[in-house]
Design a protein around this motif. Structure first.
Motif, mmCIF file in Angstrom:
data_model
loop_
_atom_site.group_PDB
_atom_site.id
_atom_site.type_symbol
_atom_site.label_atom_id
_atom_site.label_comp_id
_atom_site.label_asym_id
_atom_site.label_seq_id
_atom_site.Cartn_x
_atom_site.Cartn_y
_atom_site.Cartn_z
ATOM 1 N N TRP A 93 0.838 -1.205 0.000
ATOM 2 C CA TRP A 93 0.000 0.000 0.000
ATOM 3 C C TRP A 93 0.873 1.255 0.000
ATOM 4 O O TRP A 93 0.652 2.182 -0.774
ATOM 5 C CB TRP A 93 -0.907 0.040 1.252
ATOM 6 C CG TRP A 93 -2.335 -0.236 0.948
ATOM 7 C CD1 TRP A 93 -3.063 -1.284 1.399
ATOM 8 C CD2 TRP A 93 -3.211 0.544 0.117
ATOM 9 N NE1 TRP A 93 -4.338 -1.217 0.904
ATOM 10 C CE2 TRP A 93 -4.462 -0.109 0.125
ATOM 11 C CE3 TRP A 93 -3.078 1.708 -0.621
ATOM 12 C CZ2 TRP A 93 -5.566 0.377 -0.581
ATOM 13 C CZ3 TRP A 93 -4.165 2.192 -1.332
ATOM 14 C CH2 TRP A 93 -5.393 1.523 -1.303
ATOM 15 N N LYS A 123 -7.394 -0.325 8.102
ATOM 16 C CA LYS A 123 -8.083 0.638 7.239
ATOM 17 C C LYS A 123 -7.640 2.058 7.519
ATOM 18 O O LYS A 123 -7.386 2.840 6.590
ATOM 19 C CB LYS A 123 -9.596 0.531 7.449
ATOM 20 C CG LYS A 123 -10.199 -0.573 6.612
ATOM 21 C CD LYS A 123 -11.704 -0.545 6.722
ATOM 22 C CE LYS A 123 -12.260 -1.816 6.139
ATOM 23 N NZ LYS A 123 -13.605 -2.093 6.646
ATOM 24 N N SER A 124 -7.538 2.404 8.788
ATOM 25 C CA SER A 124 -7.155 3.788 9.072
ATOM 26 C C SER A 124 -5.704 4.034 8.665
ATOM 27 O O SER A 124 -5.336 5.155 8.311
ATOM 28 C CB SER A 124 -7.398 4.139 10.538
ATOM 29 O OG SER A 124 -6.603 3.332 11.359
ATOM 30 N N TYR A 139 -6.149 4.825 4.953
ATOM 31 C CA TYR A 139 -6.735 6.144 4.709
ATOM 32 C C TYR A 139 -5.783 7.257 5.132
ATOM 33 O O TYR A 139 -5.709 8.297 4.488
ATOM 34 C CB TYR A 139 -8.088 6.279 5.429
ATOM 35 C CG TYR A 139 -9.124 5.331 4.881
ATOM 36 C CD1 TYR A 139 -9.220 5.115 3.499
ATOM 37 C CD2 TYR A 139 -9.987 4.630 5.714
ATOM 38 C CE1 TYR A 139 -10.143 4.232 2.981
ATOM 39 C CE2 TYR A 139 -10.920 3.747 5.202
ATOM 40 C CZ TYR A 139 -10.987 3.552 3.838
ATOM 41 O OH TYR A 139 -11.905 2.665 3.320
ATOM 42 N N SER A 140 -5.048 7.029 6.227
ATOM 43 C CA SER A 140 -4.156 8.098 6.654
ATOM 44 C C SER A 140 -3.044 8.309 5.620
ATOM 45 O O SER A 140 -2.623 9.436 5.376
ATOM 46 C CB SER A 140 -3.579 7.812 8.041
ATOM 47 O OG SER A 140 -2.827 6.629 8.019
ATOM 48 N N ILE A 146 -3.385 7.853 2.393
ATOM 49 C CA ILE A 146 -3.981 8.576 1.263
ATOM 50 C C ILE A 146 -4.097 10.058 1.623
ATOM 51 O O ILE A 146 -3.777 10.941 0.813
ATOM 52 C CB ILE A 146 -5.360 7.971 0.912
ATOM 53 C CG1 ILE A 146 -5.158 6.553 0.379
ATOM 54 C CG2 ILE A 146 -6.077 8.835 -0.110
ATOM 55 C CD1 ILE A 146 -6.427 5.775 0.183
ATOM 56 N N ALA A 147 -4.510 10.327 2.865
ATOM 57 C CA ALA A 147 -4.616 11.722 3.301
ATOM 58 C C ALA A 147 -3.256 12.404 3.235
ATOM 59 O O ALA A 147 -3.126 13.539 2.751
ATOM 60 C CB ALA A 147 -5.175 11.775 4.726
ATOM 61 N N PRO A 185 -2.950 12.667 10.370
ATOM 62 C CA PRO A 185 -2.785 11.290 9.863
ATOM 63 C C PRO A 185 -1.503 10.626 10.345
ATOM 64 O O PRO A 185 -1.487 9.402 10.565
ATOM 65 C CB PRO A 185 -2.784 11.453 8.339
ATOM 66 C CG PRO A 185 -2.626 12.890 8.060
ATOM 67 C CD PRO A 185 -3.117 13.619 9.262
#
Lengths: 648, 308, 94, 198
Positions: free
Chosen positions: A226, A310-311, A314-315, A317-318, A354
């Protein structure tokens, strides 16, 4: 003779003559060695023409380690020069060249290469595939990087090093104030290796998006994959900015244009702006893969799944989006006023959120785990506290009004070293120890590894904490000396001692490699760490084709589940495997690019045109070439699988 | 644990030094702007110290408790997906902290970018221009110019007009306030003030090449009375700054301190008004005319140089 | 069914010609700067969309999502770079 | 090579699908590249020094012709792909040749444009504005030039091998590139020439 004069170094000193001799001797030694041991053919067949992601990864790794020592020697010299007030060990010009090359080498040629090394080696294995999407382009990326790195490094002995800082602000980097070809080297070498990096970015995005093992949806990818996906996304969108900025800088220097000059409508601030539009995302290009590595290592050695998968995603991506929104904080003091600075202060500090999420997720991965203190884990555990300090000082620097006082001081230097060293360098070393057995079939010595960790971790603090203090006491960065009355002496002396400790730590790592090559047992299992992701599911050393059968994945930790719950990874039958042919073209293109760059640096226009045509011919040949690769037959695969991956 | 002790010692030293064993320049301000920044810095240090302490406490507690060597052999770590509740907590708290610091930042940034509060008097305008590797200070109001040193009256706002005759430099007097860039094609404004008489050090903070390390200057803040006396003294003793003399001063190198009557602003005007967004046609013409005059002048300079 | 006459392409071509003519005609009309710029923005982005969707078949495969994310990300970065740069280098100085 | 018959030939093999997605990612990078050039252009637009401003040197006629040439070439390359998908080699090659000729025409007029600029005192070295103008137009022009060479290679391969998964893939990727250059030109035309002439 006039023609040759341009290749002379403008400010020759003993260090430069010594390196000339050293370079000549090393080259001769390598040539004699290769001839004596009859290894030319081996070198060409197995390495220079390889398109195997694993070998390319190892070549990146060797280059990165070499560059680490080039940059490290620079660092030691800088710390030695500033260790005492009014030191005369180095002159101002030498010091300026050294800190410039230190920055460029460490960021572009060491850290980037290290990341590329680990990504190249690990990603295809981790997503359960046989190679990257474009194996040949991958080799080309490496040779472009290598051409850029070599071009940059010969500046030391041919024509003069760049001396206007790694950020090369114009007009200082323009022809008015930097007359030698040094900054040409900077512009061209970064351009060449930047193109290589961009190609890698495209390659890995395609690989990760299209070539994952069956069943591995995006949300079942290992965290390092990722992080690599997001990193490469940033690379693809940030590096074109550098390409443009460098093109403009090159034109200013060689074609007398007025992009960044101070008259005829040029704008020096535009360089600073474009440099940091690329430069800030670059920081995250370095740190995100490191975050991925830590996620892998922490969950492996806490013997637990990664908390808050998941977080974590997402972090990242942020962070990738925010990383493009903050660059102005590198020049809050340029006069753009309170409103603009306030906006960029807020976006800057927002990145802390993040990043904080990630830190807490790691802590909670450790919680309820069963922490095994191996060397890679020690580095990962050392990372959390030191990086936290580096990180919170980053938030402090993000506050515009306070930044007016921190800007351009040792405080800033302390901050970014305390972010990059634990963030990136620790991760690279941890990754090196962690994946070493997969790469080479034996483990690095744990005892020496732990010693090196303690040396490095303590020395990092010793080297960089005093800089916070001397920065707040008014010591500007990039000063080659200072007077005794300033009182900076004691802090710089502590830093110097720390730098020696760091040098010992890194020397220990090299000794560890030597020691382990000689004495480490070779009969290790394929999964020596009891790890969780797919790269450990194949044999050690990894066969050319990675997986005889492509694995089928049901969860984020497919390999772990196969060990614990007995999920079957390999269900299909062995079929002939398609492999790409080796090719000398990427290597040859690397050489032509090197000549192209050299011609550009010195304005040798005929050579430049010839090498440009050469590049065109290579591309045309590639277009006409019909290369369908080859198949490995089933019986050969079975034979290799029986011997546990060992070739022939 | 070595790590722990070394960190604690490190933190201890940092805190000790910051809280005043020996005042660091930036944290020992002598003017309103410097005081604002120093306050912001201390606020951020304490806020961040809380963050660091919380993270470190959790870190050491967790790492100690869950070491494999402290657990029974058959302990199997559980599978935990994550916890939305906890994750919301550690997203929300940082957001609150960042929001708090953002407010502090915005307020203080506007504050240090404008004339210091409570200073009603007309600001004293000083043009500070850098050249390799010196600082030239022009006092248009008093019609004098100094090199590498600066005298300012206390309790009067000073408006520095910053620009450069060479690379980007950064004008910085740590004890009076933050820095700002001096650049060749525009003029930046920096508002400072001193409220304590004394001698302060100032320097160029942005790398400008070989002589960068020594590109420093001294600042003396004195009562307005003394300042006026100093001006009068200079008017009666200093030589006049001619264009030839100024060109000589601009040559790359280091110089001591010197003082002149008159400023270079008359014959070498600062690069103001280069930044108008859509310059009106007449305006552009005017700038062009100015440039032509400037070019003529520079041609003349060339001739005079040749005579030398 | 594949058809011989490339209807989609012809429509696309005609509409992009029309959009270009609208943009070009601004030269002859004396509109305010803001209005002209808004029209230019609209015509330019419509043209880009026509090329992407009609001619480049951006949405025809399973990789539709990846392709669109890449393009959106690129456009986002380009806009951020353009407006951020203007903010930091031009607008910030007023 | 496994060829999937259910898809158009250019998507027929796994490697082909990878190539196409990879090229889309490359186009993403190109968007960032031209975005940066535009950012620099807008920054330097009023920095004309002693040289002319855009309004003084831009002319509508060549720009109009360039736009129409490039738009038409984008249409013809679209037709080439359409013909290719219908399996018509000759039509494909014909449309390819027309496309490249239109591209050459575009380049010719652009070079003429450059000569006019230089005659009016706007050289590469004149000012920040002219430098970025030449850089942004030159970068686009260089892309067109590279495209023409690339197109010639593809035409010769179409002649030699006909429509195969390999050649179709190359032709399709070329069409993506060419359409993208058209998109870039539309932005150059709108926000450099039209904006400059308003």
């Amino acid at each position: 003779m006039d023609f040759l004069d341009r290749f002379a170094v403008p400010n020759p000193g003993p260090t430069i003559y010594a390196s000339m001799v050293a370079i000549a001797l090393t080259t001769i030694a390598i040539i004699i060695g290769l001839t004596y041991f009859k290894k030319w053919g081996y070198l060409w067949r197995e390495w220079l023409t390889t398109v195997d992601h694993k070998r390319i990864g190892i070549m990146y790794l060797i280059s990165a380690i070499l560059m680490l020592f080039r940059g490290g020697v620079d660092a030691i010299m800088m710390r030695a020069q500033t260790a005492v007030p009014d030191n005369t060990l180095l002159g101002a010009q030498e010091y300026n060249e050294i800190f410039t090359t230190h920055g460029v080498v460490m960021i572009i040629f060491m850290a980037m290469a290290f990341i590329m090394a680990l990504m190249n080696f690990v990603i295809p294995l981790q997503i359960g595939t046989r190679d990257v999407a474009f194996p040949r382009l991958n080799a080309l990326s490496y040779w472009l990087y290598f051409a850029g790195a070599m071009l940059f490094n010969i500046s030391f002995v041919v024509g003069g090093s760049p001396d206007s800082g790694w950020s090369s602000y114009f007009p200082l980097a323009g022809t008015d104030f930097s007359e030698s070809v040094g900054t040409n080297y900077y512009m061209i070498a970064l351009q060449i290796s930047g193109i290589g990096t961009l190609i890698t970015g495209i390659n890995f995005i395609t690989t990760i998006l299209k070539m994952r093992a069956p069943g591995m949806s995006l949300m079942k990818m290992p965290m390092f994959t990722w992080s690599a996906l997001i990193t490469n996304l940033i690379i693809v969108f940030a590096f074109p900015v550098l390409t443009v900025a460098l093109a403009m800088g090159t034109m200013d220097r060689l074609f007398a244009t007025n992009f960044f000059t101070t008259e005829n409508g040029g704008m020096d601030m535009l360089w600073a702006n474009l440099f940091w539009v690329w430069g800030h995302p670059e920081v995250y290009i370095l740190i995100l893969p490191a975050f991925g590595i830590y996620s892998e290592i922490i969950s492996t050695f806490a013997r637990r799944n990664l908390y808050g998968y998941k977080s974590m995603v997402y972090s990242m991506i942020a962070i990738s989006l925010l990383s493009f929104l903050v660059w102005v904080h590198h020049f809050f003091t340029m006069g753009q006023g309170a409103l603009v600075n306030s906006i960029f202060s807020i976006t800057t500090m927002a990145i802390a959120v993040p990043t904080g999420i990630k830190i807490f997720n790691w802590l909670f991965t450790l919680r309820k785990g069963s922490i095994v203190l191996t060397t890679p884990m020690l580095y990962s555990l050392g990372f959390i506290p030191i990086f936290t300090i580096g990180g919170v000082t980053g938030v402090m620097l993000g506050m515009a009004s306070a930044d007016y006082q921190y800007h351009n001081t040792m405080f800033l230097v302390a901050h970014f070293h305390l972010v990059i060293i634990p963030g990136v360098v620790f991760a690279m070393i941890a990754g090196l120890f962690y994946w070493w057995p997969k790469m080479f079939g034996f483990m690095l010595n744990e005892r020496l590894g732990k010693w090196s960790f303690w040396f490095i971790a303590i020395s990092v603090c010793l080297t960089f904490f005093p800089m916070f203090i001397s920065g707040l006491d008014g010591q500007a960065r990039r000063m080659y000396t200072y007077s005794e009355s300033t009182g900076f002496g004691v802090w710089n002396m502590i830093s110097f001692i720390g730098a020696i400790g760091l040098a010992i730590g890194f020397a220990l790592i090299v000794y560890n490699i030597y020691y382990s090559v000689r004495y480490s047992p070779r009969n290790i299992p394929a999964d020596p760490w009891n790890a969780r992701s797919l790269e450990w599911a194949t044999a050690t050393p990894v066969p050319d084709y990675n997986f005889a059968i492509l694995p089928e994945v049901k969860s984020t930790e497919a390999f772990w589940d196969s060990k614990i719950y007995g999920d079957k990874l390999f269900n299909k039958r062995i079929e002939p495997i398609h492999m790409p042919n080796n090719s000398g073209m990427p290597f040859i293109m690397g050489i032509i690019f090197f000549i192209w760059g050299f011609a550009f640096v010195f304005g040798l226009w005929i050579l430049l045109v010839l090498s440009t045509i050469g590049i065109g011919i290579c591309l045309a040949l590639r277009s006409y070439e019909k290369d369908e690769g080859y198949y490995i037959p089933v019986d050969e695969i079975e034979r290799v699988e029986k011997t546990g991956g060992k070739k022939k | 644990m070595k790590l722990k002790t070394s960190f604690l010692i490190g933190m201890f030293i940092v805190v000790m030094v910051l809280t005043g064993c020996e005042p660091l320049l930036v944290l020992d301000p002598k003017g309103p702007q410097g005081r604002t920044t120093a306050n912001v810095i201390m606020i951020s240090i304490w806020t961040m110290a809380i963050v660091v302490i919380v993270v470190f406490a959790m870190y050491f507690y967790i790492v100690r408790k869950y070491l494999a060597s402290r657990q029974s052999k058959d302990y199997v770590p559980p599978y935990i997906e994550g916890s939305v509740k906890l994750e919301i907590i550690w997203t929300a708290i940082p957001i609150l902290i960042v929001a708090f610091l953002s407010v502090v930042t915005v307020i203080s940034t506007y504050k240090v970018e404008s004339v210091p509060e409570g200073y009603e008097e007309e600001p004293l305008v000083i043009y500070a221009s850098s050249s390799n590797w010196k600082w030239h200070f022009s006092y248009p109001e008093q019609d004098i110019e100094t090199v590498n040193y600066l005298f300012i009256p206390t309790n009067r706002p000073i408006e520095f007009k910053l620009y450069s005759f060479g690379p980007i430099s950064s004008f910085w007097i740590p004890q009076l306030g933050g820095q700002k860039y001096a650049m060749a094609d525009m003029v930046n404004t920096l508002n400072l003030a001193a409220d304590v008489p004394g001698e302060y050090s100032g320097r160029n903070a942005n790398f400008t090449g070989e002589g960068f390390a020594q590109q420093t200057f001294n600042v003396t803040a004195m009562s307005p009375k003394e300042f006026d006396k100093w001006i009068r003294d200079i008017k009666s003793t200093a030589e006049t700054l001619t264009e030839e003399k100024f060109d000589e001063l601009l040559q790359p190198g280091h110089l001591g301190q010197s003082t002149y009557k008159g400023t270079h602003l008359e014959f070498s005007p600062p690069p103001e008004n280069h930044h108008s967004k859509e310059p009106l046609k007449d305006n552009q013409e005017e700038i062009k005319n100015q440039k032509i005059i400037k070019d003529d002048l520079s041609n003349d300079e060339d001739h005079s140089n040749m005579k030398h | 069914m594949k058809e011989l006459f490339p209807r989609k392409h012809v429509y696309g071509f005609i509409s992009s010609l029309l959009l270009s003519i609208i943009a070009l005609s601004l030269y002859y009309f004396d509109l305010t700067f803001q209005l002209s710029m808004s029209i230019l923005l609209i015509t330019a982005f419509f043209q880009a969309a026509i090329q992407l969707i009609v001619f480049m078949h951006a949405g025809e495969t399973e990789d539709k999502k990846s392709i669109y994310i890449t393009i959106y990300y690129g456009v986002f970065i380009a806009l951020v770079t353009i407006f951020g740069t203007l903010l930091a280098l031009i607008w910030g100085y007023y | 090579m496994k060829v999937d018959k259910s898809l158009p030939l250019e998507y027929g093999t796994e490697q082909n699908r990878l190539n196409i997605l990879g090229f889309w990612v490359f186009i993403g990078a190109e968007i960032a590249l031209f975005g940066t050039l535009f950012a620099s252009y807008f920054t330097l637009i009023n920095r004309t020094g002693n040289g002319p401003a855009g309004a003084e040197i831009f002319e509508i006629a060549p720009v109009m012709i360039e736009t129409i040439l490039l738009l038409t070439s984008s249409f013809t390359i679209g037709l080439a792909i359409h013909a290719m998908r219908m399996g018509k080699v000759k039509a494909t090659i014909t449309f390819f040749i027309i496309t490249l000729l239109l591209g050459l025409g575009f380049l010719g007029i652009e070079i003429y444009d450059f000569i006019v600029f230089i005659h009016e005192g706007a050289t590469l070295q004149t000012s920040g504005f002219t430098a970025i103008l030449f850089l942004i137009l030159g970068t686009h022009g260089a892309h067109v030039l590279v495209g023409i060479f690339w197109g010639i290679f593809i035409i010769s391969q179409l002649f030699k091998h006909g429509l195969t998964p390999r050649t179709n893939n190359k032709a399709f990727i070329f069409s993506l590139y060419w359409h993208f250059l058209d998109v870039v030109w539309i932005f150059i035309f709108s926000f450099i020439f039209m904006k400059g002439m308003l």
